[in-house]
Scaffold this active site. Structure first.
Site, PDB file in Angstrom:
ATOM      1  N   LYS A 139       3.549  13.629  36.588  1.00 60.58           N
ATOM      2  CA  LYS A 139       4.044  14.350  35.405  1.00 60.58           C
ATOM      3  C   LYS A 139       3.686  13.557  34.167  1.00 60.58           C
ATOM      4  CE  LYS A 139       6.523  18.070  34.498  1.00 60.58           C
ATOM      5  NZ  LYS A 139       6.688  19.272  35.353  1.00 60.58           N
TER       6      LYS A 139
ATOM      7  N   ALA B  92       8.366  30.198  31.350  1.00 64.80           N
ATOM      8  CA  ALA B  92       8.896  30.743  32.597  1.00 64.80           C
ATOM      9  C   ALA B  92       9.875  31.896  32.337  1.00 64.80           C
ATOM     10  CB  ALA B  92       9.586  29.641  33.392  1.00 64.80           C
TER      11      ALA B  92
HETATM   12  N1  GLU Z   1       4.622  22.479  35.016  1.00 59.96           N
HETATM   13  C1  GLU Z   1       4.696  23.269  36.202  1.00 59.96           C
HETATM   14  C2  GLU Z   1       5.730  22.692  37.163  1.00 59.96           C
HETATM   15  O1  GLU Z   1       6.636  21.994  36.783  1.00 59.96           O
HETATM   16  C3  GLU Z   1       3.330  23.451  36.840  1.00 59.96           C
HETATM   17  C4  GLU Z   1       2.673  22.172  37.294  1.00 59.96           C
HETATM   18  C5  GLU Z   1       1.230  22.340  37.713  1.00 59.96           C
HETATM   19  O2  GLU Z   1       0.755  23.450  37.717  1.00 59.96           O
HETATM   20  O3  GLU Z   1       0.625  21.306  38.007  1.00 59.96           O
HETATM   21  O4  GLU Z   1       5.716  22.992  38.323  1.00 59.96           O
END
Ligand code: GLU
Length: 421
Positions: A106, A222
């Site tokens: 992340k 979302a």
């Molecule tokens: N940000 C989204 C999550 O928390 C998508 C992450 C991604 O597609 O790598 O799942």
């Protein structure tokens, strides 16, 4: 003792609970309690007034035993390394539960994107990639959008990385616009995945979606799509909100009008045809069947868990329910389905995007949704089956712990096979 709200401590506590239930190897447990790599960068960015401002950014690779790091980048004024660490752990469990070939990672930047113009955002996005270029890559760590980051930001980041490498590298980042080989269906995939989970959960609870009332906290990447899709399925969405507050109408809210209010005034609270409510009130509404937290962490805590009236809670945000609140909901027989199951649609379609980029062969939206449905429905069934299996053995565990057991055992087995312990 006051309730634990540090997201990383929460992530560790959730892991510890699962480790105890599944008798996880002590050494595997020790590896999995910490991220493998934490990078902090201070990035100088030229602002519109000509001055240079320094922003702090992070990228955490939690674990890569099953594949490259994967996970979004958040641009948020309250971003912190502890939150990014927690989110990177949750990404690891998310990718593992979905059984897609990634580890977890992340990123985040402490900034206020709402006060920045497009040029400043572009400068920041490119500078972030220049600073972190050696820590990412299609086989290393693959970022994506998250809170307050967009497909446009992903396109700038991909472009900057491609310039660093001297050739196009579309697979370095996912959630791109389709013009630069983002996947069909990626834009609403987090919400779409959540709706497939809602369909399965409703079947299990014998809840008729067409007669159900839904409240959605959050109207961003979302939440807004979840609103649109839930309404299409025939559910009545009676409340929604953003960081300024929320609106409620027992008759249901109109999606197009909400979108218009948000675009024109920056918030859904200016929507006409509903009464103003707070974000706290939205969670506690007493005439709803389904509650969808789709904003930020720590929304359902010990202070309000006993006031949740919905039968089904779908965690579309990351980390909206604390471990203490989780226990209360479980005891009260509210079906609370965990974030790393419910919101995994985003990363599942990110995986499709990455696979398409690597093959140079592109799928239709129908194909994307169909494959997403297959994967996320299996994650749901696996979770419920694991919960039942433990119940038969006399151990009552929540859906979250059941999902953890599946996800953690896959990562632990990969580490074992690789000889890490
Ligand atoms: N940000 C989204 C999550 O928390 C998508 C992450 C991604 O597609 O790598 O799942």
């Amino acid at each position: 003792m006051p309730e634990e709200l540090d997201p990383f401590k929460i992530a560790q506590e959730q892991l510890d609970t699962a480790a105890a239930v599944m008798n996880l190897d002590r050494q595997a447990h020790a590896i999995l309690r910490q991220p493998m790599q934490t990078v902090t960068v201070n990035i100088p960015v030229k602002m519109r007034n000509g001055a240079t401002k320094t922003f702090t950014g992070f990228r955490v690779l939690y674990n890569n035993a099953r594949g490259p790091g994967k996970g979004g980048i958040r641009f948020h004024p309250q971003e912190s390394i502890e939150t990014v660490k927690a989110l990177s752990a949750w990404m690891t469990w998310k990718c593992s539960l979905a059984n897609i070939p990634y580890g977890g990672a992340k990123g985040g930047v402490i900034c206020d994107p709402k006060s920045m113009n497009p040029q400043e955002l572009e400068n920041l996005s490119r500078a972030y990639i220049r600073a972190l270029g050696q820590f990412i890559g299609p086989d290393v760590d693959v970022p994506a959008p998250d809170v307050y980051t967009t497909p446009q930001i992903m396109a700038w980041m991909m472009d900057e990385y491609s310039k660093l490498k001297g050739h196009n590298e579309f697979g370095v980042i996912t959630g791109k616009p389709v013009e630069v080989w983002g996947s069909e269906g990626r834009f609403d995939s987090t919400a779409m995945g959540g709706m497939y989970v809602m369909r399965e959960a409703a079947k299990m609870l014998k809840l008729n979606i067409k007669k159900s009332k839904v409240a959605i906290q959050g109207f961003g990447n979302a939440g807004a799509f979840a609103f649109e899709l839930a309404a299409k399925l025939g559910a009545k969405v009676v409340a929604t909100s953003d960081s300024h507050g929320g609106v409620y109408s027992s008759k249901g809210l109109d999606f197009e009008k909400l979108k218009e209010a948000k675009e024109k005034t920056g918030s859904v609270v200016t929507y006409k045809g509903g009464e103003k409510i707070t974000n706290e009130e939205l969670l506690e509404l007493d005439d709803i069947d389904v509650l969808i937290p789709a904003a930020l962490e720590n929304q359902i805590t010990t202070t309000n868990a006993d006031k949740i009236r919905a039968k089904l809670v779908l965690e579309l945000a990351n980390g909206p329910v604390t471990p203490e609140a989780d226990k209360i909901l479980f005891e009260r027989k509210v079906l609370d389905l965990p974030d790393f199951l419910v919101n995994s649609g985003g990363v599942i379609v990110s995986y499709f995007e990455w696979a398409q980029n690597r093959q140079g062969y592109y799928w239709t939206q129908e194909e994307v949704y169909k494959r997403l449905d297959t994967i996320i429905t299996k994650s749901f069934t696996d979770t419920i089956d694991a919960q039942k299996k433990y119940a038969q053995a006399g151990k009552k565990i929540s859906p979250r712990t059941a999902a953890y057991v599946i996800a953690v055992s896959r990562v632990a087995n990969a580490m074992k096979a690789r000889g890490w312990y």
